[in-house]
Enzyme design. Structure first.
Site, short mmCIF file in Angstrom:
data_model
loop_
_atom_site.label_atom_id
_atom_site.label_comp_id
_atom_site.label_asym_id
_atom_site.label_seq_id
_atom_site.Cartn_x
_atom_site.Cartn_y
_atom_site.Cartn_z
CB THR A 84 -1.00 0.01 1.17
OG1 THR A 84 -0.30 0.12 2.41
CG2 THR A 84 -1.85 -1.25 1.18
CG LEU A 134 -5.27 6.20 -2.32
CD1 LEU A 134 -6.10 6.42 -3.57
CD2 LEU A 134 -5.90 6.96 -1.15
CG HIS A 135 -3.25 2.17 3.70
ND1 HIS A 135 -1.92 1.82 3.77
CD2 HIS A 135 -3.35 3.36 4.34
CE1 HIS A 135 -1.26 2.76 4.45
NE2 HIS A 135 -2.10 3.70 4.80
CG ASP A 136 -8.52 0.34 3.87
OD1 ASP A 136 -7.62 -0.44 4.22
OD2 ASP A 136 -9.11 1.08 4.66
CB THR A 184 -4.56 -2.46 -2.39
OG1 THR A 184 -4.70 -2.75 -1.00
CG2 THR A 184 -3.68 -1.23 -2.57
#
Ligand code: BDR
Ligand code: CA
Length: 311
Positions: free
Chosen positions: A194, A240-242, A244
């Site tokens: 991420t 933008l971690h989530d 992914t």
């Protein structure tokens, strides 16, 4: 389309993940959005989940409130990253769509019992409390879950809440331990991946340039969310971690990783919540996680802008 349940603690990056899923009905069918305490307390995460579904123009999405605290620890929150509301940045309106009456854990259990075994994928974007509680209550569900694709953990890029741990796993390590030991196929998007999904001025401009309310909101959220990582890590932009997790369901070939053993530290105070990843396979512990390491950031962002531009 793949049937999914999004378990989440919005969070600006959770918000973008939910938007991506709701914009992609040909790939994912969102059976429900279950809120959990994490970035901010539950009363805010369930509200934020509704704000995002409304923003997407999908007020019929089923949103449930789940666990308000980790299995056996006090809640740790992340207002220092996400702001007081969890969705700081643009002005927010109170959602009009209703919260469902059922508890999120009951919804997860009942949905998995009702749907064809192996047809539902769980997408946790926050601490794993709701998922672990469902598995504790109904262990036989493990066999009915197609896959768990989650954001959490870190190995090479350890530590955004402590030097050793990533936030989602750190907040409820006992829950993460239950999930890792469940025998369910797990795909993990750790910080290693991420932190390569970074916004840049151009990428934020692409959201703003859509000329839609959704694009405007996403740009304002990423502007706010950038501050923490820029100051802390000197990053070029916001990870933008989530999103992914949802991008993986749509275009898995964007990602690469290894199928390895991952265990969760639940004992040590110093390294609590560490995802001990046997990346180099130096033990014979069985592989339980598809541990992602890299992504094609340009393809990831073009998927995001294509899909979110539809809303
Ligand atoms: C994770 O923690 C939260 O702050 C984000 O929403 C993401 O799910 C990153 O460590
Ligand atoms: Ca999250």
């Amino acid at each position: 389309a793949r049937k999914i349940i999004i378990d989440t603690d919005p969070g600006q990056d959770d918000a973008v993940a939910i938007l991506l899923a709701l914009a992609s009905p040909e790939d994912v069918e969102v059976l429900g959005v279950t809120a959990v305490a994490g970035n901010v307390p539950l009363a805010l995460t369930e509200r934020n989940a509704r704000i995002v579904c409304e923003l997407a123009g999908k007020p019929d999405t089923l949103v449930f409130a789940g666990c308000d605290a980790p299995l056996s620890r006090p809640l740790v929150t992340a207002e220092h990253v996400h702001g007081k509301t969890g969705l700081d940045g643009p002005p927010l309106e109170e959602p009009r769509m209703a919260l469902q009456g059922a508890h999120a854990v009951d919804f997860i259990v009942e949905t998995l019992r009702r749907e064809t075994p192996g047809s539902v994928t769980l997408c946790p974007l926050g601490p794993l409390t709701n998922i672990a509680t469902a598995l504790q209550r109904a262990p036989e569900l493990a066999d009915r879950i197609a896959e768990i694709v989650l954001m959490g953990g870190a190995y090479f890029e350890v530590g955004n809440i402590t030097p050793a741990a990533e936030f989602n796993i750190y907040v409820d390590p006992e829950a993460a331990d239950i999930v890792m030991k469940s025998g369910i196929p797990v795909t993990m998007m750790p910080l290693d991946v991420t932190h390569r999904a970074l916004t840049t001025a151009d990428r934020v401009e692409a959201f703003r340039g859509m000329g839609t309310r959704v694009g405007e909101m996403v740009a304002a959220w990423t502007d706010f969310f950038e501050r923490f990582d820029k100051e802390k890590y000197g990053s070029a932009g916001a990870p933008l971690h989530d999103p992914t997790v949802i991008a993986y369901l749509i275009e898995p070939e964007i990602f690469s990783g290894r199928h390895i053993n991952v265990e969760i530290e639940t004992g040590s105070e110093l390294t609590l919540g560490m995802t001990v990843a046997d990346y180099w396979r130096v033990t014979d512990r069985p592989a339980n996680v598809q541990f992602m390491r890299d992504l094609d950031a340009d393809r990831f962002f073009s998927l995001l802008t294509d899909r979110i531009g539809r809303l």
